[in-house]
Design a protein around this motif. Structure first.
Motif, short mmCIF file in Angstrom:
data_model
loop_
_atom_site.label_atom_id
_atom_site.label_comp_id
_atom_site.label_asym_id
_atom_site.label_seq_id
_atom_site.Cartn_x
_atom_site.Cartn_y
_atom_site.Cartn_z
N VAL A 131 -35.04 -2.01 -13.41
CA VAL A 131 -34.41 -1.83 -14.73
C VAL A 131 -34.22 -0.35 -15.01
N LEU A 132 -35.26 0.45 -14.78
CA LEU A 132 -35.17 1.89 -15.02
C LEU A 132 -34.11 2.53 -14.14
N SER A 133 -34.03 2.10 -12.91
CA SER A 133 -33.02 2.63 -11.98
C SER A 133 -31.61 2.29 -12.45
N ASN A 134 -31.41 1.05 -12.87
CA ASN A 134 -30.10 0.62 -13.41
C ASN A 134 -29.73 1.42 -14.65
N LEU A 135 -30.69 1.54 -15.59
CA LEU A 135 -30.44 2.28 -16.82
C LEU A 135 -30.09 3.73 -16.50
N PHE A 136 -30.80 4.33 -15.55
CA PHE A 136 -30.55 5.72 -15.18
C PHE A 136 -29.13 5.90 -14.65
N SER A 137 -28.70 4.98 -13.79
CA SER A 137 -27.35 5.12 -13.20
C SER A 137 -26.25 5.06 -14.27
N VAL A 138 -26.48 4.29 -15.31
CA VAL A 138 -25.49 4.17 -16.39
C VAL A 138 -25.62 5.32 -17.39
N ARG A 139 -26.84 5.68 -17.75
CA ARG A 139 -27.06 6.62 -18.85
C ARG A 139 -27.07 8.10 -18.43
N ASP A 140 -27.47 8.39 -17.21
CA ASP A 140 -27.57 9.79 -16.78
C ASP A 140 -26.27 10.57 -16.99
N PRO A 141 -25.11 10.03 -16.64
CA PRO A 141 -23.87 10.79 -16.88
C PRO A 141 -23.63 11.05 -18.38
N LEU A 142 -24.04 10.12 -19.23
CA LEU A 142 -23.87 10.31 -20.68
C LEU A 142 -24.81 11.38 -21.19
N TYR A 143 -26.08 11.33 -20.78
CA TYR A 143 -27.03 12.36 -21.18
C TYR A 143 -26.52 13.74 -20.74
N SER A 144 -26.07 13.82 -19.50
CA SER A 144 -25.63 15.11 -18.94
C SER A 144 -24.41 15.65 -19.68
N ARG A 145 -23.48 14.77 -20.01
CA ARG A 145 -22.25 15.20 -20.69
C ARG A 145 -22.55 15.71 -22.11
N LEU A 146 -23.51 15.08 -22.79
CA LEU A 146 -23.85 15.47 -24.16
C LEU A 146 -24.73 16.72 -24.22
N ALA A 147 -25.45 17.00 -23.15
CA ALA A 147 -26.49 18.03 -23.18
C ALA A 147 -25.94 19.45 -23.19
N ASP A 148 -26.58 20.27 -24.03
CA ASP A 148 -26.38 21.71 -23.99
C ASP A 148 -27.36 22.34 -23.02
N ILE A 149 -28.53 21.71 -22.89
CA ILE A 149 -29.58 22.15 -21.97
C ILE A 149 -30.10 20.91 -21.26
N ILE A 150 -30.27 21.01 -19.94
CA ILE A 150 -30.93 19.96 -19.17
C ILE A 150 -32.27 20.53 -18.70
N MET A 151 -33.35 19.86 -19.08
CA MET A 151 -34.70 20.32 -18.74
C MET A 151 -35.40 19.24 -17.94
N TYR A 152 -35.79 19.57 -16.72
CA TYR A 152 -36.52 18.63 -15.87
C TYR A 152 -37.99 18.62 -16.29
N THR A 153 -38.56 17.41 -16.42
CA THR A 153 -39.92 17.30 -16.91
C THR A 153 -40.91 16.82 -15.85
N ASP A 154 -40.44 16.43 -14.68
CA ASP A 154 -41.35 15.95 -13.63
C ASP A 154 -42.40 17.00 -13.29
N ARG A 155 -43.64 16.54 -13.19
CA ARG A 155 -44.76 17.36 -12.78
C ARG A 155 -44.91 18.64 -13.61
N LYS A 156 -44.48 18.58 -14.87
CA LYS A 156 -44.68 19.70 -15.79
C LYS A 156 -45.47 19.18 -16.98
N SER A 157 -46.37 20.00 -17.46
CA SER A 157 -47.10 19.61 -18.68
C SER A 157 -46.14 19.73 -19.86
N PRO A 158 -46.37 18.93 -20.91
CA PRO A 158 -45.54 19.07 -22.10
C PRO A 158 -45.54 20.50 -22.65
#
Length: 188
Positions: A131-158
């Motif tokens: 489900v997460l993989s499917n959602l990502f494939s559909v939503r990632d282009p939308l998130y990217s298009r709307l974003a002024d900043i893209i910040m990767y959060t993997d393996r980073k503390s909040p």
């Protein structure tokens, strides 16, 4: 550079929008708003119940109305639901006088962060990773298009993500100014 009127956090479930949003708001001296939590408070019901009773479309209508209302709130950091980008009518509401930040994370990280959370109706099935993989494939282009900043959060503390975002948004935040005063420096 001055701070934006609003900061809007978009991204998938488990990206850290609520946790990072709270911390970022504090750093910027802004109020923190979470569209999903406000919807729950006003309905007197949690999101899974709303999905059960009204379906996803009913929830998305409530979400659009909430985004419309919150798009007029200045001095805020807004954490949105992962699906807020799915309705085209939400896009101008998310962008209105705002800096949109896409908190991007891997599917593996999403699975890890959401595996015990029963408050995510779309993941209540036998294969949440699919489900997460499917959602990502559909939503990632939308998130990217709307974003002024893209910040990767993997393996980073909040805390690290917030520090990086503050530096990207404006190095002269209220905390920075307090720190300068505390250190007794009067120069820039």
């Amino acid at each position: 550079m001055s701070l934006p009127k609003r900061v809007v956090l978009v991204g998938p479930m488990g990206a850290g929008k609520s946790t990072i949003g709270r911390m970022l708001a504090k750093e910027l001296g802004y109020r923190f708003l979470d569209s999903d939590r406000i919807i729950e408070q006003r309905c007197g019901a949690n999101i899974p119940w709303i999905f059960d009773v009204e379906g996803e479309d009913g929830f998305r209508q409530r979400e659009t109305a909430m985004l419309d209302e919150l798009s007029n709130e200045d001095g805020t950091v807004l954490a949105t639901g992962g699906g807020a980008v799915m309705r085209p009518e939400n896009h101008p509401l998310l962008k209105k006088d705002s800096m949109v930040i896409y908190l991007k994370t891997s599917i593996e990280q999403q699975v890890e962060r959401t595996r015990k959370d029963r408050n995510r109706p779309l993941l209540q099935n036998d294969d949440p990773e699919a489900v997460l993989s499917n959602l990502f494939s559909v939503r990632d282009p939308l998130y990217s298009r709307l974003a002024d900043i893209i910040m990767y959060t993997d393996r980073k503390s909040p805390r690290l993500v917030v520090r990086q975002l503050v530096n990207r948004l404006n190095p002269r935040t209220p905390r920075h100014k307090r720190q300068i005063r505390k250190e007794g420096r009067n120069h820039v």
